[in-house]
Design a protein around this motif. Structure first.
Motif, mmCIF file in Angstrom:
data_model
loop_
_atom_site.group_PDB
_atom_site.id
_atom_site.type_symbol
_atom_site.label_atom_id
_atom_site.label_comp_id
_atom_site.label_asym_id
_atom_site.label_seq_id
_atom_site.Cartn_x
_atom_site.Cartn_y
_atom_site.Cartn_z
ATOM 1 N N GLN A 128 -1.081 -8.434 -13.162
ATOM 2 C CA GLN A 128 -0.679 -7.375 -12.253
ATOM 3 C C GLN A 128 -0.934 -7.819 -10.818
ATOM 4 O O GLN A 128 -1.661 -8.787 -10.571
ATOM 5 N N SER A 129 -0.353 -7.119 -9.877
ATOM 6 C CA SER A 129 -0.575 -7.432 -8.470
ATOM 7 C C SER A 129 -1.653 -6.526 -7.900
ATOM 8 O O SER A 129 -1.753 -5.350 -8.259
ATOM 9 N N VAL A 130 -2.484 -7.084 -7.035
ATOM 10 C CA VAL A 130 -3.523 -6.334 -6.335
ATOM 11 C C VAL A 130 -3.424 -6.685 -4.854
ATOM 12 O O VAL A 130 -3.392 -7.860 -4.488
ATOM 13 N N THR A 131 -3.362 -5.663 -4.013
ATOM 14 C CA THR A 131 -3.309 -5.858 -2.573
ATOM 15 C C THR A 131 -4.695 -5.654 -1.985
ATOM 16 O O THR A 131 -5.351 -4.652 -2.247
ATOM 17 N N VAL A 132 -5.147 -6.640 -1.197
ATOM 18 C CA VAL A 132 -6.457 -6.572 -0.557
ATOM 19 C C VAL A 132 -6.262 -6.402 0.943
ATOM 20 O O VAL A 132 -5.574 -7.196 1.589
ATOM 21 N N LEU A 133 -6.858 -5.338 1.483
ATOM 22 C CA LEU A 133 -6.812 -5.076 2.914
ATOM 23 C C LEU A 133 -8.232 -5.001 3.457
ATOM 24 O O LEU A 133 -9.159 -4.637 2.736
ATOM 25 N N THR A 134 -8.396 -5.349 4.728
ATOM 26 C CA THR A 134 -9.685 -5.172 5.381
ATOM 27 C C THR A 134 -9.457 -4.464 6.712
ATOM 28 O O THR A 134 -8.374 -4.540 7.302
ATOM 29 N N ASP A 135 -10.473 -3.764 7.154
ATOM 30 C CA ASP A 135 -10.442 -3.077 8.451
ATOM 31 C C ASP A 135 -11.579 -3.615 9.301
ATOM 32 O O ASP A 135 -12.739 -3.311 9.051
ATOM 33 N N PRO A 136 -11.243 -4.490 10.297
ATOM 34 C CA PRO A 136 -9.923 -4.964 10.707
ATOM 35 C C PRO A 136 -9.377 -6.062 9.785
ATOM 36 O O PRO A 136 -10.102 -6.570 8.928
ATOM 37 N N ALA A 137 -8.107 -6.399 9.994
ATOM 38 C CA ALA A 137 -7.446 -7.439 9.200
ATOM 39 C C ALA A 137 -7.927 -8.821 9.626
ATOM 40 O O ALA A 137 -8.631 -8.976 10.622
#
Length: 199
Positions: free
Chosen positions: A30-39
């Motif tokens: 499956q696909s998993v999207t990883v985000l961070t704040d900030p990028a």
């Protein structure tokens, strides 16, 4: 013994059953999207001590194999503390394809291997600065982050309960969300305690 189409069909069904069927119905990855704040961070995804994917830089989407084991996401960026979060694997239950093609044997194999499990499709990690200009900035940053984390947990629990059709299943989902939320708040408090102030 004369040739029989029913025997051939039975053999084909048995073969599918023995191989497991989640790949036919939901896929083995499956696909998993990883985000961070900030990028802009580098995030490493590890399962049982082994790296399964790397996102560099964030945001980014990767493919991971499904498993019943959790994935730990560790992110690092210059000027920020290292941070981590856990992607818990959730059992998806029996699918029509499992019953039609895999039977009970196929379901058992898929459940045992984790192929019928799934991770959240997206995760966002808050990056904490290495230092703050003063105590007030530090305290405001962390209190705001904790408030947002608790609000997200409450909203997720409310949504689960509003769509609940299976009490046992809902309890498991609520427990998973609450545990994840508590872990996030605990980490924030730990980072708060060790955050540096320039002055």
């Amino acid at each position: 013994m004369p040739f029989s189409y029913s025997r051939l069909a039975g053999l084909a069904l048995a073969t599918v059953a023995l191989s497991g069927c989640a790949t036919l119905t939901t896929g083995s990855d499956q696909s998993v999207t990883v985000l961070t704040d900030p990028a802009g961070a580098e995030c490493r995804m590890e399962r049982e001590g082994m790296t399964v994917a790397i996102v560099n830089p964030t945001p980014g989407t990767v493919q991971v194999d499904k498993s019943k084991n959790s994935i730990v996401v560790k992110c690092a960026a210059d000027g920020f503390q290292d941070t981590f979060a856990t992607l818990s694997s959730e059992f998806q239950g029996m699918t029509v394809g499992n019953v039609l093609f895999g039977g009970i044997i196929g379901v058992a194999i898929d459940a045992g291997s984790g192929a019928m499990n799934e991770y959240p499709s997206q995760i966002t990690l808050l990056l904490v600065p290495d230092s703050f200009p003063n105590d007030e900035k530090r305290d405001t940053f962390f209190q705001s982050a904790i408030d947002r984390a608790e609000a997200r947990t409450e909203a997720a629990v409310a949504e689960i309960r509003s769509k609940c059709v299976d009490d046992d299943g809902c309890k498991r989902e609520v427990t998973l969300v609450e545990t994840s939320g508590a872990s996030e708040v605990s980490q924030l408090k730990s980072q708060w305690a060790t955050a540096k102030v320039d002055s």
